[in-house]
Design an enzyme around this catalytic site. Sequence first.
Site, short mmCIF file in Angstrom:
data_model
loop_
_atom_site.label_atom_id
_atom_site.label_comp_id
_atom_site.label_asym_id
_atom_site.label_seq_id
_atom_site.Cartn_x
_atom_site.Cartn_y
_atom_site.Cartn_z
N ARG A 274 -41.34 29.55 67.98
CA ARG A 274 -42.45 29.69 67.04
C ARG A 274 -43.62 30.46 67.65
O ARG A 274 -44.23 31.29 66.98
CB ARG A 274 -42.93 28.29 66.59
N ASN B 111 -40.72 24.72 62.61
CA ASN B 111 -39.33 24.32 62.81
C ASN B 111 -38.99 23.22 61.81
O ASN B 111 -39.86 22.63 61.20
CB ASN B 111 -39.04 23.97 64.27
C1 LIG Z 1 -39.50 20.65 65.37
O1 LIG Z 1 -40.02 20.08 64.20
C2 LIG Z 1 -39.27 18.99 63.74
C3 LIG Z 1 -39.81 18.64 62.37
O2 LIG Z 1 -41.21 18.69 62.36
C4 LIG Z 1 -39.37 17.87 64.75
O3 LIG Z 1 -38.63 16.77 64.32
C5 LIG Z 1 -38.80 18.36 66.07
O4 LIG Z 1 -39.01 17.39 67.08
C6 LIG Z 1 -39.46 19.64 66.50
N1 LIG Z 1 -38.74 20.14 67.62
C7 LIG Z 1 -39.32 20.72 68.63
C8 LIG Z 1 -38.42 21.18 69.72
O5 LIG Z 1 -40.54 20.87 68.70
#
Ligand SMILES: *[C@@H]1O[C@H](CO)[C@@H](O)[C@H](O)[C@H]1NC(C)=O
Length: 127
Positions: free
Chosen positions: A52, A70
């Site tokens: 991101r 994400n």
């Molecule tokens: C990405 O976002 C999702 C949903 O918000 C979350 O569950 C997840 O932990 C996040 N993953 C990372 C690697 O930041």
Amino acid sequence: MCPLPLAAAAVAAPRAPLRLLNRGLTAAMSTARSLKSVDYEVFGRVQGVCFRMYTEDEARKIGVVGWVKNTSKGTVTGQVQGPEDKVNSMKSWLSKVGSPSSRIDRTNFSNEKTISKLEYSNFSIRY
Ligand SMILES: *[C@@H]1O[C@H](CO)[C@@H](O)[C@H](O)[C@H]1NC(C)=O
Ligand SMILES: *[C@@H]1O[C@H](CO)[C@@H](O)[C@H](O)[C@H]1NC(C)=O
Ligand SMILES: *[C@@H]1O[C@H](CO)[C@@H](O)[C@H](O)[C@H]1NC(C)=O
């Protein structure tokens, strides 16, 4: 943590005057160019690899607006808006480049359309 490579910061500064010039040209040409909007979703190893942050950095370099976040299913999704050629450059980056540690399996695009004005003032990470 997602530090950007030093090289990126180092080349950014000397280019500033050129970028200002480009911005002027862009403004002058903007009436002749159509604006486009597209939604995207990137599949592969794209979480936990600074995807991101690199997307935000690339979008700002190219000069498109929109957002990135994400998803709970392990993908990265968002929207890109800007002049057609810049949106196409961003689509290419989202399909073939990504962050250094990422692995892009595929990227799908949807809801691609011409818009009369941008719906965002910048490109940002959403949470
Ligand atoms: C990405 O976002 C999702 C949903 O918000 C979350 O569950 C997840 O932990 C996040 N993953 C990372 C690697 O930041
Ligand atoms: C990408 O494709 C998946 C199905 O494989 C779909 O659920 C999703 O909505 C699509 N996302 C975008 C932004 O087109
Ligand atoms: C970027 O845009 C978002 C919404 O489009 C807004 O909430 C945010 O304040 C903006 N950030 C800056 C630095 O302009």
